[in-house]
Design a protein around this motif. Structure first.
Motif, PDB file in Angstrom:
ATOM      1  N   UNK A  15       2.633   7.525   5.407  1.00  0.00           N
ATOM      2  CA  UNK A  15       2.934   7.146   4.029  1.00  0.00           C
ATOM      3  C   UNK A  15       4.090   6.159   4.001  1.00  0.00           C
ATOM      4  N   UNK A  16       4.067   5.259   3.033  1.00  0.00           N
ATOM      5  CA  UNK A  16       5.163   4.307   2.889  1.00  0.00           C
ATOM      6  C   UNK A  16       6.499   5.029   2.680  1.00  0.00           C
ATOM      7  N   UNK A  17       6.514   6.057   1.839  1.00  0.00           N
ATOM      8  CA  UNK A  17       7.766   6.759   1.556  1.00  0.00           C
ATOM      9  C   UNK A  17       8.361   7.384   2.811  1.00  0.00           C
ATOM     10  N   UNK A  50      -3.506  12.427   6.126  1.00  0.00           N
ATOM     11  CA  UNK A  50      -2.232  12.265   5.422  1.00  0.00           C
ATOM     12  C   UNK A  50      -2.230  13.070   4.126  1.00  0.00           C
ATOM     13  N   UNK A  51      -3.357  13.087   3.442  1.00  0.00           N
ATOM     14  CA  UNK A  51      -3.433  13.833   2.183  1.00  0.00           C
ATOM     15  C   UNK A  51      -3.423  15.346   2.420  1.00  0.00           C
ATOM     16  N   UNK A 111       0.791  -1.216   0.000  1.00  0.00           N
ATOM     17  CA  UNK A 111       0.000   0.000   0.000  1.00  0.00           C
ATOM     18  C   UNK A 111       0.829   1.274   0.000  1.00  0.00           C
ATOM     19  N   UNK A 112       0.238   2.341  -0.504  1.00  0.00           N
ATOM     20  CA  UNK A 112       0.843   3.668  -0.457  1.00  0.00           C
ATOM     21  C   UNK A 112       0.811   4.220   0.963  1.00  0.00           C
ATOM     22  N   UNK A 113      -0.257   3.849   1.705  1.00  0.00           N
ATOM     23  CA  UNK A 113      -0.407   4.284   3.090  1.00  0.00           C
ATOM     24  C   UNK A 113      -0.336   3.059   4.003  1.00  0.00           C
ATOM     25  N   UNK A 114       0.351   3.207   5.127  1.00  0.00           N
ATOM     26  CA  UNK A 114       0.482   2.125   6.101  1.00  0.00           C
ATOM     27  C   UNK A 114      -0.281   2.508   7.361  1.00  0.00           C
TER      28      UNK A 114
END
Length: 277
Positions: free
Chosen positions: A188-190, A144-145, A120-123
């Motif tokens: 976020x994953x990043x 988050x957004x 996923x993009x979000x964890x």
């Protein structure tokens, strides 16, 4: 004067009791509703560390399946063995969750391992004995957004009015925004990869080092992105079991730092699990 103080205190207690039962009802209703997706976007990975959690996992997984957000993948990072492992695998299959066996013990390690196999993009990291209100994940994603790096939820104990009122006050209304407890955290994953995930359990683990890995995780975010990058959103409400307070009492539970087990891995079925190390 004394009478006025007593009256005000009574009114405040009654108000807290009403608020607690309202919030408890809103959380538990997620288990019986038909899921209606009203928010969609990037894939969310819900990551759950587990150790002998088969009694609690079904409610948590059902609450995730009934979220008003889609798509969501579920990863259970389980350190159980024997019968408990087999039951946990069965539960994961029943609810469409990915089962990952993590032989080593350590909550932070399990979270990191779960993140490593997620897509996923979000964890979203959540403890196994929790239930998420139906809009919890959509509230996380919305925040988050908006640009926050780490978002975490308020949480209340379920099924015990006295403890529930105390937790509503301390872990929702009065919870410091940097107290990033692991019952409900989104990132976020990043950004998770940038800070290299949860701290190494060799140096930070509640079982052996009197170190809360979830709070240390929040400190890593604050150190790298600033304190303002962390948001406590009380809209993303999480319910949790009162098993720790029921075992140790409120003061006993808190005296070593809100869940540092002094060599114990936690409480299951009214018994303390000893650390295997």
């Amino acid at each position: 004067m004394i009478g006025a103080v007593i009256t005000a205190g009574t009114v405040a207690l009654i108000s807290l009791g009403i608020a607690y039962h309202r919030d408890e009802s809103r959380i538990m209703s997620v288990l019986s509703i038909d899921p209606v997706v009203t928010h969609s976007g990037q894939l969310v990975s819900a990551i759950i560390p587990a150790l002998q959690e088969e009694d609690y996992l079904p409610d948590l997984l059902q609450s995730i399946r009934n979220q008003d957000y889609s798509p969501i993948e579920i990863i259970v990072a389980d350190s159980s063995i024997g019968e408990s492992q087999a039951k946990t695998k069965e539960i994961c299959a029943q609810y469409g969750a990915v089962y990952l066996h993590v032989p080593e013990h350590g909550v932070g390690l399990a979270r990191n391992k779960g993140a490593s196999v997620s897509t996923g993009e979000y964890l979203v990291f959540v403890d196994a004995d929790c239930v998420l209100r139906s809009d919890c994940i959509s509230q996380f994603v919305r925040s988050l957004e908006e640009g926050y790096v780490l978002v975490h939820a308020g949480d209340i104990d379920l099924g015990d009015t006295s403890l529930g009122i105390q937790t509503l006050l301390t872990r929702v209304y009065l919870k410091p925004h940097l107290h990033t407890t692991g019952r409900g955290i989104a990132i976020r994953r990043s950004d998770f990869n940038y800070i290299v995930g949860y701290p190494d359990p060799e140096v930070c683990d509640p079982l052996w080092h009197a170190c809360r890995e979830d709070l240390a995780f929040g400190r890593k975010v604050a150190d790298n992105f600033g304190r303002q990058s962390i948001l406590l959103t009380r809209k993303a409400l999480v319910g949790t079991s009162p098993r720790r307070e029921a075992m140790f009492g409120w003061s006993g539970y808190l005296k070593k730092g809100d869940g540092v087990w002094d060599g114990h891995a936690g409480v299951r079925k009214g018994k303390v699990i000893d650390s295997p190390h």
